[in-house]
Design a protein around this motif. Structure first.
Motif, PDB file in Angstrom:
ATOM      1  N   MET A   1       0.838  -1.171   0.000  1.00 18.43           N
ATOM      2  CA  MET A   1       0.000   0.000   0.000  1.00 18.43           C
ATOM      3  C   MET A   1       0.889   1.243   0.000  1.00 18.43           C
ATOM      4  O   MET A   1       1.929   1.261   0.632  1.00 18.43           O
ATOM      5  CB  MET A   1      -0.898  -0.013   1.225  1.00 18.43           C
ATOM      6  N   TYR A   2       0.438   2.249  -0.723  1.00 19.40           N
ATOM      7  CA  TYR A   2       1.176   3.503  -0.851  1.00 19.40           C
ATOM      8  C   TYR A   2       0.456   4.597  -0.068  1.00 19.40           C
ATOM      9  O   TYR A   2      -0.764   4.589   0.037  1.00 19.40           O
ATOM     10  CB  TYR A   2       1.253   3.937  -2.317  1.00 19.40           C
ATOM     11  N   GLN A   3       1.234   5.536   0.444  1.00 18.18           N
ATOM     12  CA  GLN A   3       0.653   6.707   1.104  1.00 18.18           C
ATOM     13  C   GLN A   3       0.408   7.773   0.050  1.00 18.18           C
ATOM     14  O   GLN A   3       1.284   8.069  -0.758  1.00 18.18           O
ATOM     15  CB  GLN A   3       1.597   7.237   2.169  1.00 18.18           C
ATOM     16  N   GLU A  27     -12.513   7.393  -5.678  1.00 14.59           N
ATOM     17  CA  GLU A  27     -12.175   6.077  -6.224  1.00 14.59           C
ATOM     18  C   GLU A  27     -10.754   6.073  -6.791  1.00 14.59           C
ATOM     19  O   GLU A  27     -10.018   5.095  -6.635  1.00 14.59           O
ATOM     20  CB  GLU A  27     -13.188   5.667  -7.284  1.00 14.59           C
ATOM     21  N   LEU A  28     -10.371   7.175  -7.426  1.00 17.23           N
ATOM     22  CA  LEU A  28      -9.007   7.283  -7.938  1.00 17.23           C
ATOM     23  C   LEU A  28      -8.001   7.259  -6.790  1.00 17.23           C
ATOM     24  O   LEU A  28      -6.973   6.598  -6.882  1.00 17.23           O
ATOM     25  CB  LEU A  28      -8.828   8.551  -8.773  1.00 17.23           C
ATOM     26  N   PHE A  29      -8.297   7.957  -5.709  1.00 16.37           N
ATOM     27  CA  PHE A  29      -7.391   7.957  -4.564  1.00 16.37           C
ATOM     28  C   PHE A  29      -7.162   6.540  -4.048  1.00 16.37           C
ATOM     29  O   PHE A  29      -6.030   6.150  -3.753  1.00 16.37           O
ATOM     30  CB  PHE A  29      -7.937   8.831  -3.437  1.00 16.37           C
ATOM     31  N   THR A  30      -8.218   5.763  -3.971  1.00 19.28           N
ATOM     32  CA  THR A  30      -8.096   4.373  -3.529  1.00 19.28           C
ATOM     33  C   THR A  30      -7.208   3.580  -4.490  1.00 19.28           C
ATOM     34  O   THR A  30      -6.342   2.811  -4.062  1.00 19.28           O
ATOM     35  CB  THR A  30      -9.481   3.714  -3.426  1.00 19.28           C
ATOM     36  N   LEU A  31      -7.413   3.796  -5.782  1.00 19.81           N
ATOM     37  CA  LEU A  31      -6.594   3.110  -6.785  1.00 19.81           C
ATOM     38  C   LEU A  31      -5.126   3.515  -6.664  1.00 19.81           C
ATOM     39  O   LEU A  31      -4.234   2.665  -6.724  1.00 19.81           O
ATOM     40  CB  LEU A  31      -7.116   3.408  -8.186  1.00 19.81           C
ATOM     41  N   LEU A  32      -4.863   4.798  -6.470  1.00 22.79           N
ATOM     42  CA  LEU A  32      -3.478   5.258  -6.371  1.00 22.79           C
ATOM     43  C   LEU A  32      -2.778   4.691  -5.147  1.00 22.79           C
ATOM     44  O   LEU A  32      -1.564   4.480  -5.164  1.00 22.79           O
ATOM     45  CB  LEU A  32      -3.422   6.786  -6.356  1.00 22.79           C
ATOM     46  N   GLU A  33      -3.525   4.427  -4.089  1.00 21.71           N
ATOM     47  CA  GLU A  33      -2.934   3.844  -2.885  1.00 21.71           C
ATOM     48  C   GLU A  33      -2.587   2.370  -3.065  1.00 21.71           C
ATOM     49  O   GLU A  33      -1.753   1.842  -2.341  1.00 21.71           O
ATOM     50  CB  GLU A  33      -3.880   4.008  -1.705  1.00 21.71           C
ATOM     51  N   THR A  34      -3.208   1.723  -4.027  1.00 25.68           N
ATOM     52  CA  THR A  34      -2.977   0.282  -4.213  1.00 25.68           C
ATOM     53  C   THR A  34      -2.270  -0.059  -5.522  1.00 25.68           C
ATOM     54  O   THR A  34      -1.533  -1.043  -5.584  1.00 25.68           O
ATOM     55  CB  THR A  34      -4.308  -0.482  -4.144  1.00 25.68           C
ATOM     56  N   GLU A  69      10.568   4.104  -3.457  1.00 29.78           N
ATOM     57  CA  GLU A  69      11.325   3.766  -2.247  1.00 29.78           C
ATOM     58  C   GLU A  69      10.594   4.180  -0.977  1.00 29.78           C
ATOM     59  O   GLU A  69      10.700   3.517   0.049  1.00 29.78           O
ATOM     60  CB  GLU A  69      12.714   4.399  -2.297  1.00 29.78           C
ATOM     61  N   GLN A  70       9.848   5.267  -1.050  1.00 28.88           N
ATOM     62  CA  GLN A  70       9.094   5.739   0.102  1.00 28.88           C
ATOM     63  C   GLN A  70       7.685   5.152   0.160  1.00 28.88           C
ATOM     64  O   GLN A  70       6.951   5.415   1.114  1.00 28.88           O
ATOM     65  CB  GLN A  70       8.971   7.282   0.070  1.00 28.88           C
ATOM     66  N   ARG A  71       7.301   4.416  -0.888  1.00 31.08           N
ATOM     67  CA  ARG A  71       5.944   3.876  -1.015  1.00 31.08           C
ATOM     68  C   ARG A  71       4.925   5.006  -0.888  1.00 31.08           C
ATOM     69  O   ARG A  71       3.949   4.940  -0.148  1.00 31.08           O
ATOM     70  CB  ARG A  71       5.674   2.783   0.019  1.00 31.08           C
ATOM     71  N   GLU A  72       5.178   6.066  -1.657  1.00 32.75           N
ATOM     72  CA  GLU A  72       4.355   7.264  -1.602  1.00 32.75           C
ATOM     73  C   GLU A  72       3.917   7.662  -3.007  1.00 32.75           C
ATOM     74  O   GLU A  72       4.653   7.504  -3.974  1.00 32.75           O
ATOM     75  CB  GLU A  72       5.155   8.413  -0.982  1.00 32.75           C
ATOM     76  N   VAL A  73       2.705   8.186  -3.110  1.00 27.96           N
ATOM     77  CA  VAL A  73       2.190   8.793  -4.333  1.00 27.96           C
ATOM     78  C   VAL A  73       1.982  10.263  -4.006  1.00 27.96           C
ATOM     79  O   VAL A  73       1.259  10.602  -3.053  1.00 27.96           O
ATOM     80  CB  VAL A  73       0.860   8.148  -4.778  1.00 27.96           C
ATOM     81  N   TYR A  74       2.640  11.123  -4.770  1.00 31.53           N
ATOM     82  CA  TYR A  74       2.541  12.563  -4.546  1.00 31.53           C
ATOM     83  C   TYR A  74       1.678  13.156  -5.648  1.00 31.53           C
ATOM     84  O   TYR A  74       2.096  13.213  -6.803  1.00 31.53           O
ATOM     85  CB  TYR A  74       3.941  13.189  -4.545  1.00 31.53           C
TER      86      TYR A  74
END
Length: 81
Positions: A1-3, A27-34, A69-74
């Motif tokens: 999972m991504y932050q 819904e897009l936010f949920t997709l971006l986290e996974t 590397e940070q498991r992050e979506v900005y």
């Protein structure tokens, strides 16, 4: 999972989207986290870059970076013309 992290400009743009865009955006936010790599390359000439776009709803477009590397979506920008 991504932050998921929102750029301040994206936050302002989100407050301006119409009501009908809120559910597809959530819904897009949920997709971006996974599955953040499911988007399209921002620059088609560099398809392996970490900057991507993803459509949402009928007319929305989100631009974001995947920081693996940070498991992050900005999330950089949200557009709803």
């Amino acid at each position: 999972m991504y932050q998921l992290t929102l750029d301040p400009v994206a936050e302002d743009q989100i407050t301006a989207v119409p009501k009908e865009a809120l559910r597809p955006l959530a819904e897009l936010f949920t997709l971006l986290e996974t599955a953040p790599w499911s988007g399209q390359p921002y620059n088609p000439a560099n398809p392996k870059a970490n900057m991507l776009t993803h459509a949402f709803g009928e007319r929305g477009l989100a631009t974001y970076m995947v920081l693996e590397e940070q498991r992050e979506v900005y999330l950089i920008r949200v557009e709803w013309p």
